[in-house]
Design a protein around this motif. Structure first.
Motif, PDB file in Angstrom:
ATOM      1  N   PHE A 113      -9.562   2.109   2.995  1.00 23.81           N
ATOM      2  CA  PHE A 113     -10.564   1.047   2.899  1.00 23.81           C
ATOM      3  C   PHE A 113      -9.966  -0.256   2.383  1.00 23.81           C
ATOM      4  N   LYS A 114      -9.021  -0.155   1.444  1.00 24.19           N
ATOM      5  CA  LYS A 114      -8.372  -1.370   0.949  1.00 24.19           C
ATOM      6  C   LYS A 114      -7.572  -2.051   2.054  1.00 24.19           C
ATOM      7  N   VAL A 115      -6.784  -1.275   2.799  1.00 20.18           N
ATOM      8  CA  VAL A 115      -5.971  -1.850   3.877  1.00 20.18           C
ATOM      9  C   VAL A 115      -6.869  -2.445   4.954  1.00 20.18           C
TER      10      VAL A 115
ATOM     11  N   VAL B 212     -11.682   1.328  -4.548  1.00 19.34           N
ATOM     12  CA  VAL B 212     -12.840   1.294  -3.640  1.00 19.34           C
ATOM     13  C   VAL B 212     -13.476   2.672  -3.528  1.00 19.34           C
ATOM     14  N   VAL B 213     -12.665   3.716  -3.377  1.00 16.72           N
ATOM     15  CA  VAL B 213     -13.162   5.091  -3.275  1.00 16.72           C
ATOM     16  C   VAL B 213     -12.609   5.878  -4.458  1.00 16.72           C
ATOM     17  N   GLN B 214     -13.475   6.243  -5.371  1.00 18.11           N
ATOM     18  CA  GLN B 214     -13.045   6.952  -6.581  1.00 18.11           C
ATOM     19  C   GLN B 214     -12.625   8.381  -6.241  1.00 18.11           C
ATOM     20  N   GLY B 215     -11.492   8.819  -6.782  1.00 14.72           N
ATOM     21  CA  GLY B 215     -11.088  10.213  -6.663  1.00 14.72           C
ATOM     22  C   GLY B 215     -10.433  10.601  -5.346  1.00 14.72           C
ATOM     23  N   ASP B 216     -10.268   9.677  -4.422  1.00 17.33           N
ATOM     24  CA  ASP B 216      -9.621   9.994  -3.140  1.00 17.33           C
ATOM     25  C   ASP B 216      -8.646   8.863  -2.806  1.00 17.33           C
ATOM     26  N   LEU B 217      -7.372   9.066  -3.140  1.00 13.84           N
ATOM     27  CA  LEU B 217      -6.375   8.011  -2.979  1.00 13.84           C
ATOM     28  C   LEU B 217      -6.188   7.602  -1.517  1.00 13.84           C
ATOM     29  N   ARG B 218      -6.251   8.568  -0.599  1.00  9.96           N
ATOM     30  CA  ARG B 218      -6.050   8.234   0.825  1.00  9.96           C
ATOM     31  C   ARG B 218      -7.184   7.369   1.366  1.00  9.96           C
TER      32      ARG B 218
ATOM     33  N   ALA C   4       0.813  -1.215   0.000  1.00  9.12           N
ATOM     34  CA  ALA C   4       0.000   0.000   0.000  1.00  9.12           C
ATOM     35  C   ALA C   4       0.847   1.265   0.000  1.00  9.12           C
ATOM     36  N   SER C   5       1.974   1.229   0.683  1.00 11.65           N
ATOM     37  CA  SER C   5       2.812   2.430   0.800  1.00 11.65           C
ATOM     38  C   SER C   5       3.740   2.638  -0.394  1.00 11.65           C
ATOM     39  N   GLY C   6       3.874   1.616  -1.241  1.00 14.33           N
ATOM     40  CA  GLY C   6       4.777   1.725  -2.376  1.00 14.33           C
ATOM     41  C   GLY C   6       6.194   1.292  -2.058  1.00 14.33           C
ATOM     42  N   LEU C   7       6.454   0.922  -0.786  1.00 17.36           N
ATOM     43  CA  LEU C   7       7.804   0.489  -0.415  1.00 17.36           C
ATOM     44  C   LEU C   7       8.208  -0.804  -1.112  1.00 17.36           C
ATOM     45  N   LEU C   8       7.221  -1.610  -1.476  1.00 18.40           N
ATOM     46  CA  LEU C   8       7.528  -2.852  -2.184  1.00 18.40           C
ATOM     47  C   LEU C   8       8.243  -2.567  -3.506  1.00 18.40           C
ATOM     48  N   THR C   9       7.826  -1.489  -4.165  1.00 16.74           N
ATOM     49  CA  THR C   9       8.469  -1.127  -5.425  1.00 16.74           C
ATOM     50  C   THR C   9       9.951  -0.835  -5.219  1.00 16.74           C
TER      51      THR C   9
END
Length: 199
Positions: A144-146, A133-139, A57-62
């Motif tokens: 909700f995904k986490v 899950v929530v369109q237009g709001d990345l946070r 989720a945080s992008g650290l995996l990349t």
């Protein structure tokens, strides 16, 4: 919320609930040691898998993927531990009463296995990226995904531990119990080999 998270639930439950190193090890621990003795290991698996979710989720995996040495090291050490765990399960005394007299795997090995589990990274990455899950709001979408995937992690892994306990009661005969333990150990090694070959 259920309506908005249903697509990610429909994707994540089959991906994260399918047999893999963590889930098979939980079933084997439940079979060999019982539910209560398996709780610390279950907690480690849940915390470690949630850690993988946070990395995704945080992008650290990349960033981690950009350093193959880290991934390779985790894979080698994780495989070594899985082989040790498989041996411990295969040779555990048959029947939960006898197994309770021996030390069952604790929180730290479960945590480490989850963090070095290649299937967890693949399944969580696929489930996380599959739907918005929530369109237009990345946070809020990430929140909700986490939250949803953490619930799936807790539920799926707890079910696998209980699955092993259920089978232990069906295989209380010494010969059948030994066959069950060895089969679980072999399945654990096979799931890791499959995950490594799939990479």
């Amino acid at each position: 919320m259920l309506e908005t998270t249903f697509p990610i639930l429909a994707t994540s439950i089959p991906l994260m609930g399918s047999p893999g190193p963590a889930t098979i090890s939980l079933a084997a621990i439940g079979s060999a040691y019982g539910f209560r003795a398996g709780l610390p290991y279950l907690t480690g698996i849940i915390l470690g898998t949630t850690g993988v979710l946070i990395l995704v989720a945080s992008g650290l995996l990349t960033l981690m993927m950009a350093t193959p040495v880290i991934i390779g090291f985790l894979g080698i050490v994780g495989m070594a531990y899985i082989l040790y765990l498989a041996w411990k399960i295969a040779t555990a005394p048959v029947g939960m009463q006898q197994s309770r007299s021996r030390t069952s795997p604790s929180l730290v090995p479960g945590l480490f296995l989850a963090l070095s589990n290649p299937k967890a990274f693949a399944a969580i990455g696929a489930a996380y990226a599959s739907h918005s899950v929530v369109q237009g709001d990345l946070r809020m979408d990430a929140f909700f995904k986490v939250t949803t995937l953490t619930d799936v992690i807790i539920t799926v892994n707890s079910c696998w531990l209980m699955f092993g306990v259920f089978f232990a009661s069906a295989f209380s005969h010494p010969l059948l119990g030994r066959v069950m333990n060895v089969t679980m150990a072999a399945m654990l090694v096979a799931t890791v080999a499959f995950a490594l070959c799939a990479d």
